[in-house]
Design a protein around this motif. Structure first.
Motif, PDB file in Angstrom:
ATOM      1  N   UNK A 130       8.834  31.636   2.561  1.00  0.00           N
ATOM      2  CA  UNK A 130       7.511  30.995   3.329  1.00  0.00           C
ATOM      3  C   UNK A 130       7.583  32.214   4.577  1.00  0.00           C
ATOM      4  N   UNK A 131       6.416  32.363   5.182  1.00  0.00           N
ATOM      5  CA  UNK A 131       6.066  33.196   6.259  1.00  0.00           C
ATOM      6  C   UNK A 131       6.725  32.671   7.325  1.00  0.00           C
TER       7      UNK A 131
ATOM      8  N   UNK B 159       1.274  35.819  -0.467  1.00  0.00           N
ATOM      9  CA  UNK B 159       2.636  35.884   0.140  1.00  0.00           C
ATOM     10  C   UNK B 159       3.342  37.208  -0.952  1.00  0.00           C
ATOM     11  N   UNK B 160       3.328  36.659  -1.954  1.00  0.00           N
ATOM     12  CA  UNK B 160       4.211  37.903  -2.860  1.00  0.00           C
ATOM     13  C   UNK B 160       3.604  39.108  -2.890  1.00  0.00           C
ATOM     14  N   UNK B 161       2.384  39.349  -2.976  1.00  0.00           N
ATOM     15  CA  UNK B 161       1.670  40.712  -2.858  1.00  0.00           C
ATOM     16  C   UNK B 161       1.908  41.534  -1.636  1.00  0.00           C
TER      17      UNK B 161
ATOM     18  N   UNK C  12       4.472  33.942 -12.145  1.00  0.00           N
ATOM     19  CA  UNK C  12       3.196  33.219 -12.424  1.00  0.00           C
ATOM     20  C   UNK C  12       3.143  32.002 -11.367  1.00  0.00           C
ATOM     21  N   UNK C  13       2.937  32.577  -9.954  1.00  0.00           N
ATOM     22  CA  UNK C  13       2.926  31.344  -8.850  1.00  0.00           C
ATOM     23  C   UNK C  13       1.499  30.627  -9.209  1.00  0.00           C
ATOM     24  N   UNK C  14       1.673  29.172  -8.891  1.00  0.00           N
ATOM     25  CA  UNK C  14       0.681  28.275  -9.202  1.00  0.00           C
ATOM     26  C   UNK C  14      -0.471  28.363  -8.237  1.00  0.00           C
TER      27      UNK C  14
END
Ligand SMILES: Nc1ncnc2c1ncn2[C@@H]1O[C@H](COP(=O)(O)OP(=O)(O)OP(=O)(O)O)[C@@H](O)[C@H]1O
Ligand SMILES: [Mg+2]
Lengths: 221, 255
Positions: free
Chosen positions: B39-40, B247-249, B238-240
């Motif tokens: 999480x950020x 965030x992943x980017x 495959x984030x929902x």
């Protein structure tokens, strides 16, 4: 017979005074340190009701000349029906007065203590007293060793005030010899020597703690 | 009968000064599992971890370690300090800032709690400590003091210290975030070894590759809410939610 010869012939008076001063100093220093540490322990965390009285006690002592406290205990309290020997009054005065100073020195350092270390101890299940004794207090001593050393020397010098409430310590010895033989200069020079001896002993002790600390990275006291 | 979870968090909420930091967080960690919390900054990851061992007191919800509730005793009253200390000893915590005790040698950092909290004999505590220092590669430094160690070494000692209480679950709060990049690997290596040995771990981290490699479950916190909880193969590939995708980017550098 020179003045120095007179003093030499009464060396037992000095030794007795020296012994009493050491006893007064040693006992009061230990008890005052325990009192000061105890106060800082009570100021830890969740005891808001104790905080204010303890702060008042510390500040009251700090704003009071030591001599007046000693007077009050020895000459003042009897009028309230509390009577104690000069020794007892003297030691109590030294302990509560310097205990307050020790508390203030340790408290000031405690306020800057890294919270993370405390959390690490809590997370490992330390009780508050154990954490204080094993994690916090040793570091407070290492960090404040210079200030503690100064305070010990002040305590030592304050023992001399007790001559006024008739405690037979080193200054009392010099004072009685000087008035018996009218040789104040020599008599007081000798006691200065004794006080210096104790002070040098204290300096050495603080140096030792300093080396102990330096080995652990506690450089700047 | 279903197996008791090592950690079971139910409907946990926590506010600081009226600001809700965690809301209705529920999470189960099975024995032997590694769960990563992502999480950020400010999303409540540390707070969640710190609630597990009651360093922060939750406002609502309950947390069980091996089926036993922490913080609240069976009678419903707040736990005594002693009971709480007993529960905490089941959890090992590793902090971002190491938090070693500087006045104690490496060895004594590791033996301190076993001796003085658990009442283990000095000889046994030292034996335990030596085995753990061996495991984290710090035996040679056992007589050194923390200030002489690098960050990576400090963190490895901190891990040994936490393990010395033989905890049921290890909690890691960004264990490598305070380290120089070249020291990150040695600490992650130790954690990875622990995961292979079957330790149950909850890990807050910004090391995405690592989380992907060691986790059995990845949890994503956003403003105090768990918005995704899945297996890493699912989470990273495959984030929902759009939030996690973004965030992943940002976090995972394109190789
Ligand atoms: N003791 C506290 N008192 C007041 N507010 C707090 C306290 N601890 C945390 N907060 C606030 O709660 C929010 C969540 O904090 P938390 O430390 O859990 O975030 P985090 O996800 O761990 O962030 P980071 O990645 O930066 O470590 C933040 O807004 C923080 O300012
Ligand atoms: Mg955090």
């Amino acid at each position: 017979m020179s003045n120095w010869d007179i003093l030499w012939s009464s060396y037992d008076v000095f030794l007795n005074g020296f012994y009493n001063t050491l006893k007064l100093f040693g006992l009061s220093a230990v008890l005052a340190f325990i009192l000061g540490s105890g106060i800082v322990f009570l100021l830890e965390g969740s005891r808001p009701r104790l905080k204010i009285p303890l702060r008042i006690f510390i500040d009251a002592m700090r704003m009071l000349p030591f001599l007046i406290l000693a007077y009050l205990l020895y000459y003042g309290l009897p009028s309230a029906g509390i009577r104690m020997s000069a020794w007892t009054a003297g030691i109590i005065a030294l302990v509560i007065y310097h205990g307050a100073y020790f508390a203030e020195i340790l408290r000031g350092c405690r306020a800057t203590f890294a919270q993370g270390q405390v959390e690490a101890a809590i997370a490992q299940g330390f009780s508050q007293p154990k954490m204080f004794m094993r994690i916090i207090l040793p570091q407070l001593i290492l960090k404040t060793r210079g200030l503690l050393g100064n305070q010990l020397i002040i305590l030592l010098k304050d023992t001399a005030f007790l001559v006024i409430i008739t405690v037979r310590e080193l200054t009392a010895a010099a004072s009685s010899l000087s008035s018996t033989y009218f040789i104040p200069m020599e008599a007081f020079i000798v006691v200065i020597g004794f006080y210096w001896m104790i002070s040098i002993g204290l300096e050495l002790l603080i140096k030792m703690i300093g080396r102990f600390g330096a080995k652990r990275g506690f450089e700047n006291a | 009968m279903p197996e008791t979870a090592a950690v079971s968090i139910r409907k946990l909420s926590k506010s600081f000064d009226g600001t809700e930091v965690l809301r209705d967080v529920s999470l189960e960690v099975q024995t032997g599992e590694v769960v990563s919390i992502l999480g950020s900054s400010g999303s409540g990851k540390s707070t969640l971890l710190r609630c597990i061992n009651w360093l922060e007191r939750p406002d609502h919800g309950d947390i069980r370690i091996d089926g036993d509730r922490i913080g609240v005793s069976d009678s419903g009253k707040p736990m005594s300090r002693r009971e709480l200390a007993g529960m905490r000893a089941r959890l090992g915590m590793v902090f971002q800032g190491f938090n070693l005790w500087p006045h104690l040698s490496v060895l004594r950092n590791v033996t301190e709690a076993p001796i003085h909290v658990q009442g283990v004999s000095k000889a046994e505590a030292e034996e335990r400590a030596m085995a753990l220092l061996e495991k984290v590669g710090m035996v040679d430094k056992r007589n050194d003091y923390p200030y002489t160690l690098s960050g990576g070494q400090k963190q490895r000692v901190a891990i040994a210290r936490a393990l010395a209480m033989q905890p049921k679950v290890m909690l890691f709060d960004e264990p490598t975030s305070a380290l120089d990049p070249e020291l990150v690997g040695e600490v992650l290596g130790v954690i990875k070894d622990l995961s292979k040995e079957g330790y149950t771990m909850v890990l807050v981290t910004h090391e995405m590759e690592f989380a992907r490699a060691v986790s059995d479950q990845v949890v994503f916190l956003d403003k105090g809410i768990i918005i995704e909880k899945s297996h890493p193969s699912e989470f990273f590939v495959n984030p929902k939610t759009e939030r996690v995708r973004r965030f992943l980017e940002l976090e995972v550098p394109v190789a």
